[in-house]
Design a protein around this motif. Structure first.
Motif, PDB file in Angstrom:
ATOM      1  N   ILE A   1     -48.168 -67.103  29.108  1.00 41.71           N
ATOM      2  CA  ILE A   1     -48.322 -68.354  29.854  1.00 41.71           C
ATOM      3  C   ILE A   1     -48.983 -68.090  31.197  1.00 41.71           C
ATOM      4  CG2 ILE A   1     -47.027 -70.168  31.052  1.00 41.71           C
ATOM      5  CD1 ILE A   1     -45.103 -70.164  28.644  1.00 41.71           C
ATOM      6  N   ARG A   2     -48.551 -67.006  31.882  1.00 46.59           N
ATOM      7  CA  ARG A   2     -49.189 -66.660  33.166  1.00 46.59           C
ATOM      8  C   ARG A   2     -50.673 -66.367  32.969  1.00 46.59           C
ATOM      9  NH1 ARG A   2     -44.358 -63.790  33.902  1.00 46.59           N
ATOM     10  NH2 ARG A   2     -45.356 -61.866  33.255  1.00 46.59           N
ATOM     11  N   GLU A   3     -51.003 -65.672  31.901  1.00 46.54           N
ATOM     12  CA  GLU A   3     -52.404 -65.365  31.614  1.00 46.54           C
ATOM     13  C   GLU A   3     -53.193 -66.646  31.357  1.00 46.54           C
ATOM     14  OE1 GLU A   3     -55.892 -63.285  30.926  1.00 46.54           O
ATOM     15  OE2 GLU A   3     -54.027 -62.531  31.757  1.00 46.54           O
ATOM     16  N   LEU A   4     -52.615 -67.563  30.593  1.00 49.15           N
ATOM     17  CA  LEU A   4     -53.301 -68.827  30.324  1.00 49.15           C
ATOM     18  C   LEU A   4     -53.471 -69.646  31.598  1.00 49.15           C
ATOM     19  CD1 LEU A   4     -51.693 -69.969  26.964  1.00 49.15           C
ATOM     20  CD2 LEU A   4     -53.984 -69.064  27.324  1.00 49.15           C
ATOM     21  N   GLU A   5     -52.449 -69.650  32.453  1.00 51.72           N
ATOM     22  CA  GLU A   5     -52.556 -70.377  33.718  1.00 51.72           C
ATOM     23  C   GLU A   5     -53.631 -69.762  34.604  1.00 51.72           C
ATOM     24  OE1 GLU A   5     -48.560 -70.229  35.186  1.00 51.72           O
ATOM     25  OE2 GLU A   5     -47.954 -72.018  34.062  1.00 51.72           O
ATOM     26  N   ALA A   6     -53.709 -68.437  34.630  1.00 52.04           N
ATOM     27  CA  ALA A   6     -54.743 -67.777  35.436  1.00 52.04           C
ATOM     28  C   ALA A   6     -56.133 -68.119  34.901  1.00 52.04           C
ATOM     29  CB  ALA A   6     -54.525 -66.266  35.433  1.00 52.04           C
ATOM     30  N   ARG A   7     -56.273 -68.105  33.574  1.00 53.06           N
ATOM     31  CA  ARG A   7     -57.566 -68.455  32.989  1.00 53.06           C
ATOM     32  C   ARG A   7     -57.919 -69.913  33.266  1.00 53.06           C
ATOM     33  NH1 ARG A   7     -57.915 -65.513  27.094  1.00 53.06           N
ATOM     34  NH2 ARG A   7     -57.691 -63.382  27.864  1.00 53.06           N
ATOM     35  N   ASP A   8     -56.917 -70.783  33.196  1.00 49.57           N
ATOM     36  CA  ASP A   8     -57.146 -72.194  33.478  1.00 49.57           C
ATOM     37  C   ASP A   8     -57.590 -72.388  34.923  1.00 49.57           C
ATOM     38  OD1 ASP A   8     -57.144 -74.934  32.728  1.00 49.57           O
ATOM     39  OD2 ASP A   8     -55.208 -75.199  33.745  1.00 49.57           O
ATOM     40  N   LYS A   9     -56.946 -71.693  35.844  1.00 47.87           N
ATOM     41  CA  LYS A   9     -57.311 -71.781  37.262  1.00 47.87           C
ATOM     42  C   LYS A   9     -58.735 -71.268  37.472  1.00 47.87           C
ATOM     43  CE  LYS A   9     -55.704 -70.484  41.872  1.00 47.87           C
ATOM     44  NZ  LYS A   9     -56.966 -70.130  42.415  1.00 47.87           N
ATOM     45  N   GLU A  10     -59.073 -70.144  36.832  1.00 43.54           N
ATOM     46  CA  GLU A  10     -60.426 -69.616  36.950  1.00 43.54           C
ATOM     47  C   GLU A  10     -61.447 -70.622  36.426  1.00 43.54           C
ATOM     48  OE1 GLU A  10     -60.516 -65.947  34.809  1.00 43.54           O
ATOM     49  OE2 GLU A  10     -59.368 -64.861  36.327  1.00 43.54           O
ATOM     50  N   GLU A  11     -61.121 -71.258  35.309  1.00 50.41           N
ATOM     51  CA  GLU A  11     -62.050 -72.230  34.739  1.00 50.41           C
ATOM     52  C   GLU A  11     -62.211 -73.439  35.660  1.00 50.41           C
ATOM     53  OE1 GLU A  11     -62.703 -74.908  30.722  1.00 50.41           O
ATOM     54  OE2 GLU A  11     -61.166 -73.356  30.739  1.00 50.41           O
ATOM     55  N   LYS A  12     -61.097 -73.918  36.235  1.00 44.62           N
ATOM     56  CA  LYS A  12     -61.182 -75.043  37.168  1.00 44.62           C
ATOM     57  C   LYS A  12     -62.003 -74.676  38.392  1.00 44.62           C
ATOM     58  CE  LYS A  12     -56.903 -77.369  35.895  1.00 44.62           C
ATOM     59  NZ  LYS A  12     -55.539 -77.726  36.310  1.00 44.62           N
ATOM     60  N   ASP A  13     -61.760 -73.474  38.945  1.00 40.47           N
ATOM     61  CA  ASP A  13     -62.544 -73.022  40.097  1.00 40.47           C
ATOM     62  C   ASP A  13     -64.024 -72.942  39.747  1.00 40.47           C
ATOM     63  OD1 ASP A  13     -60.213 -72.861  41.530  1.00 40.47           O
ATOM     64  OD2 ASP A  13     -60.035 -70.662  41.360  1.00 40.47           O
TER      65      ASP A  13
END
Length: 186
Positions: free
Chosen positions: A123-135
């Motif tokens: 979940i942390r990995e998915l959240e980090a990827r999601d944040k990177e994609e949003k940025d």
């Protein structure tokens, strides 16, 4: 990762089984350590197996030498050894049953904890990827808007050089009308 003895597991509301709480090495053991621990817990089973093997070896030796009396004696010894081993296994299973149940509970709790840690890491990995994609999308949007503004400014400058665009012509037309009307007035 491991909790101090007697503390509650975050996955359950029950405390760790008390017979295991003080011995963390009991759970983190290799196959050899488990083998030696089981030998120490139930020493009668290997003893019964050894007596049975010794009786079979003695019976084989007696049969080859032609001593039927000693062979019969050894076969009886083999039966006694096997009976002793079976009795030791049954008695040991009754005696150590509660420890085995507690060990299975602990292994289940440990398995749940590892699965939860793995799920949380995912979940942390998915959240980090999601944040990177949003940025990344925000940066692309900013760059696109900036490029569009630059293009608009460049287009406006070009139109100003050519004599103006639609807006410039409309403004000039309005000026002309205003100044023409003013010229007609005394």
């Amino acid at each position: 990762m491991s909790q101090p003895p007697g503390s509650q597991s975050p996955l359950t509301v029950r405390e760790m089984p008390s017979s295991f709480a003080d011995n963390q090495a009991y759970f983190d053991e290799s196959r050899w350590q488990k083998f030696t621990r089981r030998l120490k817990e139930e020493p009668l089973i290997p003893l019964g197996c050894a007596v049975t093997c010794w009786a079979l070896w003695g019976a084989t030796k007696s049969i080859r030498s032609g001593d039927s009396f000693n062979a019969q004696k050894m076969f009886r010894m083999r039966l006694y050894g096997q009976f002793f081993t079976i009795v030791a296994m049954v008695a040991g299973s009754f005696y150590y049953n509660s420890d085995r149940i507690l060990r299975k509970e602990y292994e289940g709790i440990l398995k749940e904890r590892k699965a939860t840690e793995k799920r949380n890491a995912w979940i942390r990995e998915l959240e980090a990827r999601d944040k990177e994609e949003k940025d990344w999308r925000e940066k692309v949007k900013e760059v696109t808007e900036k490029r569009k503004q630059e293009e608009d400014v460049a287009r406006a400058k070009e139109e100003a050089k050519k004599g103006g665009g639609v807006v410039t012509k409309a403004v000039k037309g309005l000026r002309g009308r205003l100044t023409g009307e003013e010229e007609g007035k005394p």
